[in-house]
Design a protein around this motif. Structure first.
Motif, PDB file in Angstrom:
ATOM      1  N   PRO A 244      -2.815 -44.829 -48.894  1.00  0.00           N
ATOM      2  CA  PRO A 244      -3.200 -43.623 -48.471  1.00  0.00           C
ATOM      3  C   PRO A 244      -4.276 -43.107 -47.995  1.00  0.00           C
ATOM      4  N   GLN A 245      -4.880 -42.600 -47.289  1.00  0.00           N
ATOM      5  CA  GLN A 245      -6.425 -42.818 -46.953  1.00  0.00           C
ATOM      6  C   GLN A 245      -6.475 -40.937 -47.632  1.00  0.00           C
ATOM      7  N   GLY A 246      -7.361 -40.743 -47.185  1.00  0.00           N
ATOM      8  CA  GLY A 246      -8.258 -39.032 -47.756  1.00  0.00           C
ATOM      9  C   GLY A 246      -9.333 -39.442 -49.012  1.00  0.00           C
ATOM     10  N   ARG A 247      -9.326 -38.471 -49.502  1.00  0.00           N
ATOM     11  CA  ARG A 247     -10.658 -37.837 -50.103  1.00  0.00           C
ATOM     12  C   ARG A 247      -9.447 -37.191 -51.320  1.00  0.00           C
ATOM     13  N   MET A 248     -10.282 -38.430 -52.442  1.00  0.00           N
ATOM     14  CA  MET A 248      -8.937 -37.867 -53.424  1.00  0.00           C
ATOM     15  C   MET A 248      -9.924 -38.305 -54.836  1.00  0.00           C
ATOM     16  N   ASP A 249      -9.160 -38.387 -56.114  1.00  0.00           N
ATOM     17  CA  ASP A 249      -9.572 -38.961 -57.594  1.00  0.00           C
ATOM     18  C   ASP A 249      -8.667 -39.849 -56.985  1.00  0.00           C
ATOM     19  N   GLU A 391      -4.131 -34.195 -60.160  1.00  0.00           N
ATOM     20  CA  GLU A 391      -3.102 -34.103 -59.576  1.00  0.00           C
ATOM     21  C   GLU A 391      -3.060 -35.030 -58.211  1.00  0.00           C
ATOM     22  N   HIS A 392      -4.108 -35.004 -57.688  1.00  0.00           N
ATOM     23  CA  HIS A 392      -3.931 -35.983 -55.885  1.00  0.00           C
ATOM     24  C   HIS A 392      -5.183 -37.437 -56.658  1.00  0.00           C
ATOM     25  N   GLY A 393      -4.340 -38.367 -56.389  1.00  0.00           N
ATOM     26  CA  GLY A 393      -5.265 -39.492 -56.638  1.00  0.00           C
ATOM     27  C   GLY A 393      -4.936 -40.636 -57.117  1.00  0.00           C
ATOM     28  N   VAL A 394      -5.429 -41.654 -57.005  1.00  0.00           N
ATOM     29  CA  VAL A 394      -4.692 -43.224 -57.688  1.00  0.00           C
ATOM     30  C   VAL A 394      -5.655 -44.459 -58.235  1.00  0.00           C
ATOM     31  N   GLU A 422       0.573 -38.266 -58.882  1.00  0.00           N
ATOM     32  CA  GLU A 422       0.439 -37.002 -58.427  1.00  0.00           C
ATOM     33  C   GLU A 422       1.431 -35.781 -59.163  1.00  0.00           C
ATOM     34  N   GLN A 423       0.646 -34.870 -59.360  1.00  0.00           N
ATOM     35  CA  GLN A 423       0.516 -33.939 -60.162  1.00  0.00           C
ATOM     36  C   GLN A 423       0.705 -34.147 -61.984  1.00  0.00           C
ATOM     37  N   GLY A 424      -0.770 -35.529 -61.534  1.00  0.00           N
ATOM     38  CA  GLY A 424       0.113 -35.833 -63.264  1.00  0.00           C
ATOM     39  C   GLY A 424       0.336 -36.681 -63.739  1.00  0.00           C
ATOM     40  N   ARG A 425       1.294 -37.184 -62.920  1.00  0.00           N
ATOM     41  CA  ARG A 425       1.836 -38.553 -63.096  1.00  0.00           C
ATOM     42  C   ARG A 425       2.011 -39.928 -62.495  1.00  0.00           C
ATOM     43  N   LEU A 426       2.291 -40.661 -63.111  1.00  0.00           N
ATOM     44  CA  LEU A 426       1.557 -42.399 -62.111  1.00  0.00           C
ATOM     45  C   LEU A 426       3.480 -42.551 -61.813  1.00  0.00           C
ATOM     46  N   THR A 427       2.839 -42.295 -59.755  1.00  0.00           N
ATOM     47  CA  THR A 427       3.860 -42.607 -59.316  1.00  0.00           C
ATOM     48  C   THR A 427       4.738 -43.870 -58.232  1.00  0.00           C
ATOM     49  N   THR A 428       4.249 -43.682 -57.211  1.00  0.00           N
ATOM     50  CA  THR A 428       4.239 -44.650 -56.071  1.00  0.00           C
ATOM     51  C   THR A 428       3.374 -46.510 -56.300  1.00  0.00           C
ATOM     52  N   VAL A 429       3.851 -46.906 -55.774  1.00  0.00           N
ATOM     53  CA  VAL A 429       2.658 -48.695 -56.293  1.00  0.00           C
ATOM     54  C   VAL A 429       2.254 -48.573 -54.831  1.00  0.00           C
ATOM     55  N   VAL A 430       1.495 -48.692 -54.519  1.00  0.00           N
ATOM     56  CA  VAL A 430       0.923 -49.347 -53.386  1.00  0.00           C
ATOM     57  C   VAL A 430      -0.262 -49.972 -53.050  1.00  0.00           C
ATOM     58  N   LYS A 431       0.050 -50.930 -51.953  1.00  0.00           N
ATOM     59  CA  LYS A 431      -0.756 -52.232 -52.052  1.00  0.00           C
ATOM     60  C   LYS A 431      -2.019 -51.816 -50.689  1.00  0.00           C
ATOM     61  N   ASN A 432      -2.928 -52.733 -51.378  1.00  0.00           N
ATOM     62  CA  ASN A 432      -4.439 -52.123 -50.112  1.00  0.00           C
ATOM     63  C   ASN A 432      -5.042 -51.249 -50.693  1.00  0.00           C
ATOM     64  N   PRO A 433      -5.547 -51.018 -52.039  1.00  0.00           N
ATOM     65  CA  PRO A 433      -6.270 -50.020 -52.385  1.00  0.00           C
ATOM     66  C   PRO A 433      -7.368 -50.086 -52.030  1.00  0.00           C
ATOM     67  N   ASN A 434      -8.366 -49.744 -51.198  1.00  0.00           N
ATOM     68  CA  ASN A 434      -9.868 -49.711 -50.932  1.00  0.00           C
ATOM     69  C   ASN A 434     -10.979 -48.887 -50.961  1.00  0.00           C
ATOM     70  N   TYR A 435     -11.717 -48.315 -51.550  1.00  0.00           N
ATOM     71  CA  TYR A 435     -12.182 -47.298 -51.588  1.00  0.00           C
ATOM     72  C   TYR A 435     -13.907 -47.276 -50.805  1.00  0.00           C
ATOM     73  N   ARG A 436     -14.603 -46.162 -50.297  1.00  0.00           N
ATOM     74  CA  ARG A 436     -16.139 -46.765 -49.915  1.00  0.00           C
ATOM     75  C   ARG A 436     -16.957 -45.550 -50.433  1.00  0.00           C
ATOM     76  N   GLY A 437     -18.371 -45.911 -50.956  1.00  0.00           N
ATOM     77  CA  GLY A 437     -18.666 -44.403 -51.297  1.00  0.00           C
ATOM     78  C   GLY A 437     -20.710 -45.316 -51.423  1.00  0.00           C
ATOM     79  N   ILE A 438     -20.721 -44.335 -51.948  1.00  0.00           N
ATOM     80  CA  ILE A 438     -23.021 -44.908 -51.656  1.00  0.00           C
ATOM     81  C   ILE A 438     -23.359 -45.011 -53.178  1.00  0.00           C
ATOM     82  N   SER A 439     -23.710 -45.954 -53.634  1.00  0.00           N
ATOM     83  CA  SER A 439     -24.635 -45.944 -54.836  1.00  0.00           C
ATOM     84  C   SER A 439     -25.030 -44.262 -55.574  1.00  0.00           C
ATOM     85  N   ALA A 440     -26.097 -44.255 -54.496  1.00  0.00           N
ATOM     86  CA  ALA A 440     -27.017 -42.943 -55.070  1.00  0.00           C
ATOM     87  C   ALA A 440     -26.096 -42.137 -55.406  1.00  0.00           C
TER      88      ALA A 440
END
Lengths: 493, 445
Positions: A244-249, A391-394, A422-440
């Motif tokens: 999924p897309q979004g801001r998460m842990d 709580e909400h992450g990947v 999700e809520q502290g538990r590993l759930t669905t396997v997802v493909k193509n996980p990507n993330y972006r950011g700035i090192s600094a």
């Protein structure tokens, strides 16, 4: 015209080194300082692809680089002719380069020390009996058989690359260093295809399993039996939804953390980049000299070490290729930037302490500042607790894509494997996980660092840099880590 | 052209191997050698000057359908290399003896010998570098000069001999304004011309002046863009990463497999071919097969071919077309379009002029979706005129869109981009590419 009568070094002697020592004693040079760096590296590659043993390929790569300081300049010449006349011709060419470039040299080499390091280094299991070809083919064939378990599996391969190398470094000031290495780098890769999509799963990335030592690496990483698991995971990915897309842990596992460390800590801290040497190719750095000692690189949890002493790690050694003795050093402590990755020459240019990391990828390339082993020190969070705290992450594992700007700041990385938390538990396997950011900014969002049980000692033999280009072995040991509020997304398919 | 000492040496090695074979054995042998001057520069001065002389022999022993390969450094004097070659042959013989038959083995059995030599002398590097640095006096120049002969040889026990010898230079340099703002320029070829270099340096100085204006930071979003041939090289380079590979297409690992299935096309103006006849790479490959002058890969936006190695041909019952084991183009040609290069900014109108792209990778390979950075001299253009340099931006977009529905046009001129890579050895691959105007390019960071 001076000559150099090399003292004898106690300890093991190979035919190459005995011959080199004798020839080195007879070389003639009028430079202020000269050195010889010889490399003798032998490799074997075995592979079973789609249950077909591929033809074996072996190699023997031997040569030497002569380096001369003269009139304030420095030149090098490398040759695969290791005879006395061959070495003398290379020394003469290096000397000519030193003199010809002296008036326009960026560095005044008269100010640099004439080093005389003495010592030896050997990888773990350096003298253990290596596996035979048939032992390797039997293992690889078994993993290949187990991996080809489904008609949707379209390609799969089990392979290994083994290397032994001997490096000798002799200097006109009396230095003699002999370092012996052994590397075993097994690999598993499976690709599955259906319904217009292809997913590939590997064992810790392409050549991600890479350590010094012998076949004991296989047991440490549970290589036997991994073919079936990797294939099963490739099939799971084929049926999985996009990340999924979004801001998460995000919880990054060690086989993704090594890429995160490599690209957004290792390269920006290379002192030759900071000094501008790499700006025409590999790039510059957002890090500047005035940041050392004060700059907050990451959260309080971030501790990064340069550690050439971890025996099994890929880039452990006793001395770098300019003869500097290698020691463990902190680069970042409690989030504060302390020192760069810069060898003797870069340290002299920048007037700042560094580490012993001037390295060449072979006899035919000159040493430049490289990463060697760059590690994140473990924290105190266990893996279950890290998952439970999200709580909400990947969770993301095993790097598959890497891209970062030439200042090593804006990055985008992708992984083979994702799993929602999700809520502290590993759930669905997802493909193509990507993330972006700035090192600094990214390392300041480091919220949890896994304990020693989560650490894996990995690395890559393919770190590219330099003009002329070089591909070198680097090691990274890392625990699993949690980062907060990361920009996450998936693929198109 | 006279026979060089390296060619004589290789012929002697082949003759020695001919005499060392046992009945029932076949060998193929490749020579990869070079004598290279490398001069690294930074801050308008010399950082690392040196010379590398290297010679690698790759010996491949075949007995029936069993075979193995050994690559070794040699010193270039057969009297001293003979023992090492004999030992290598013996070790290969031992290896081959206990291997199973290889169902995918193939090698050339028709004899096609060839000889291509282009080896005019270059100026001495010491003086040449002095003139380069003089031309950049007062500027922050950083770069690399790599020059000298590169040799590729093939021989087999059936009597085939192929020789490819090129003496070339490749000067790549950047002029820095400050921080990451720079102009990168390349000058490569076989005959150094002071005038040609001066023209390139003058152009670089002019573009450098444009970087002194305050830089503009763009918000993420879609922008109209012009990509120079150097930027297109990076995108084409991604397609070369397995995209045209016969094996990767057959196993659906190629980024272009959707084109093979008819599920994706590029714009009808887009054509790619492996144009060995006009490249600098040799016209023979590792197993001794001769390459066709041209292999069409994409025509009118549709995938029409692939690079098929002899091994892939056996495995998937395809026709081999002389590809190396990597099945990656070495002389990729992209067809030109109708847009005059001088009109590219006018065609762009308002948008992003991208001088170079950097560090591309797939964000979704089956979708041919690629991410990467802008780099070096990239500018914001308004109404066909350069308005300001831009700070680096990350793009993430599908090549199916960029060279498909979003392609506005390709320039009518192409540039020969000679690879500057020198991992292990100086590359002899090249690409010939036009520039491209696209109506939308997605930027994300």
């Amino acid at each position: 015209m001076a000559t150099f009568d090399a003292p004898r070094l106690s300890g093991r002697r190979s035919p190459m080194n005995e011959s080199l020592r004798a020839d080195f004693r007879h070389l003639r040079c009028s430079g202020a300082f000269w050195s010889l760096r010889a490399v003798d590296e032998r490799a074997q590659n075995f592979s079973v692809r789609k249950n077909v043993p591929q033809p074996p390929a072996t190699s023997a790569d031997r040569g030497a680089m002569l380096t001369v300081y003269a009139d304030g300049g420095c030149g090098y010449a490398a040759t695969s002719d290791l005879s006395g006349p061959g070495l003398q011709a290379a020394l003469d060419r290096a000397s000519a380069w030193a003199r010809a470039s002296a008036a326009r040299s960026l560095i005044d080499f008269r100010a640099l020390p004439h080093v005389a390091p003495r010592g030896e280094y050997a990888s773990p299991e350096a003298d253990a009996r290596p596996w035979s070809r048939s032992e390797w083919y039997d293992l690889l064939a078994a993993e290949s058989r187990d991996a080809g378990l489904d008609s949707r599996i379209v390609d799969w391969e089990a392979s290994v690359e083994t290397r032994v190398a001997e490096h000798a470094y002799l200097t006109s000031a009396g230095g003699e260093v002999v370092q012996r290495y052994r590397f075993v780098m097994p690999n598993l890769s499976v690709s599955a295809h259906a319904d217009g999509d292809t997913q590939t799963r590997t064992l810790n990335g392409y050549r991600g399993l890479a350590q010094q030592g012998g076949e004991s690496i296989l047991e440490r990483f549970g290589f036997s039996g991994s073919g079936r698991r990797i294939a099963d995971e490739a099939l799971q990915l084929l049926g999985a939804p996009n990340c999924p897309q979004g801001r998460m842990d995000v919880l990054l596992m060690p086989d993704q953390m090594i890429l995160q460390i490599h690209e957004s800590i290792g390269h920006p801290l290379e002192l030759d980049r900071i000094l501008g040497d790499e700006r025409n190719f590999a790039g510059t750095s957002f890090v500047t000299l005035d940041m050392f000692g004060t700059y907050r690189y990451g959260s309080e949890l971030l501790n990064v070490s340069f550690d050439p002493t971890r025996a099994e790690e890929l880039a452990s050694y006793g001395f770098d290729d300019d003869g500097a003795p290698a020691e463990r050093m902190y680069l970042i402590r409690r989030g504060i930037l302390e020192r760069p990755l810069g060898g003797t020459i870069s340290q002299a240019r920048a007037q700042i302490p560094g580490v012993a990391n001037a390295r060449a990828d072979g006899w035919n390339r000159p040493p430049i500042d490289r990463m060697a082993n760059l590690n994140i020190e473990p924290g105190d969070a266990d893996l279950d607790a890290m998952i439970a705290g999200i709580e909400h992450g990947v969770l993301m594992a095993t790097n598959s894509s890497w891209s970062i700007d030439d200042s090593r700041n804006k990055f985008q990385f992708g992984c083979e494997w994702g799993q929602l938390i999700e809520q502290g538990r590993l759930t669905t396997v997802v493909k193509n996980p990507n993330y972006r950011g700035i090192s600094a900014n990214f390392w300041r969002s480091l919220a949890q660092v896994g304990d020693a049980a989560t650490v894996k000692v990995l690395g890559t033999p393919y770190c590219g840099k330099g003009e002329p280009s070089q591909l070198i072995r680097v090691g990274h040991a890392s625990p699993a880590c949690v980062f907060t509020a990361v920009d996450v997304f998936g693929g198109d398919n | 052209m006279a026979i060089s000492a390296m060619e004589t040496y290789f012929n002697d090695v082949a003759a020695f191997l001919d005499g060392a074979l046992l009945p029932g054995e076949v060998y193929t042998c490749m020579l990869d050698a070079e004598v290279s001057d490398f001069v690294r520069m930074n801050r308008g001065k010399i950082r690392q000057p040196g010379t590398v002389v290297q010679r690698y022999v790759r010996l491949h022993l075949i007995r029936g359908r069993k075979h193995a390969e050994h690559c070794m450094t040699v010193c270039g004097d057969l009297a001293r290399d003979r023992e090492a070659l004999s030992q290598a042959l013996a070790a290969l013989r031992d290896m081959v003896s206990d291997l199973p038959d290889d169902p995918h083995l193939d090698y050339a059995t028709d004899v096609h010998s060839s000889r291509v030599v282009r080896s005019d002398p270059l100026p001495a590097p010491e003086g040449l570098i002095a003139s380069v640095l003089d031309a950049a006096d007062g500027l922050d120049l950083v770069g690399i000069y790599a020059a000298g002969p590169v040799y590729r040889g093939f021989a087999n026990s059936l009597g085939q001999r192929n020789w490819h010898e090129m003496t070339s230079f490749n000067l790549q340099w950047s002029l820095y304004h400050r921080a990451d703002k720079a102009v990168k320029t390349a000058y490569s070829g076989f005959d150094w011309s002071d005038q040609a270099f001066a023209t390139k340096m003058r152009g670089a100085r002019e573009r450098l002046a444009l970087l002194s204006a305050p830089a503009r930071s763009l918000e993420p979003g879609s922008y109209r863009a012009y990509l120079t041939p150097a930027a297109i090289e990076e995108i084409a380079g991604m397609l070369c990463w397995g995209g045209f590979s016969g094996r990767a297409l057959a196993t659906r690992q190629s980024c272009l497999f959707k084109m093979q299935e008819g599920a994706a096309t590029l714009d009808a103006a887009v054509s790619f071919s492996e144009n060995t006849a006009n490249g600098v790479a040799p016209a023979f490959q590792d197993e001794g097969f001769v390459r066709p002058g041209s292999v069409p890969l994409v025509e009118d936006g549709r995938l029409v071919g692939s690079l098929v190695s002899p091994r892939t041909a056996k495995e998937f019952a395809l026709a081999s077309n002389g590809a190396n084991p990597s099945e990656s183009p070495e002389s990729l040609d992209m067809a030109t379009g109708k847009l005059a290069g001088d009109d590219a900014l006018a065609a762009l109108d308002t948008g992003l002029y991208i001088g170079n792209l950097w560090y591309l990778n797939f964000s979704d390979r089956p979708a041919c979706r690629v991410t990467g950075m802008t780099r070096f001299a990239s500018f914001w253009v308004e109404k066909g005129r350069i308005a300001a340099p831009v700070n680096v931006m990350r793009f993430d977009d599908s090549v199916f869109r960029l060279l498909g529905e979003h392609l506005v046009g390709l320039t009518s001129e192409s540039e020969l981009v000679v690879s500057d890579q020198s991992y292990r050895a100086r590359s002899i691959s090249s690409m010939r590419l036009p520039g491209a105007v696209v109506s939308e390019m997605a930027f994300t960071l």
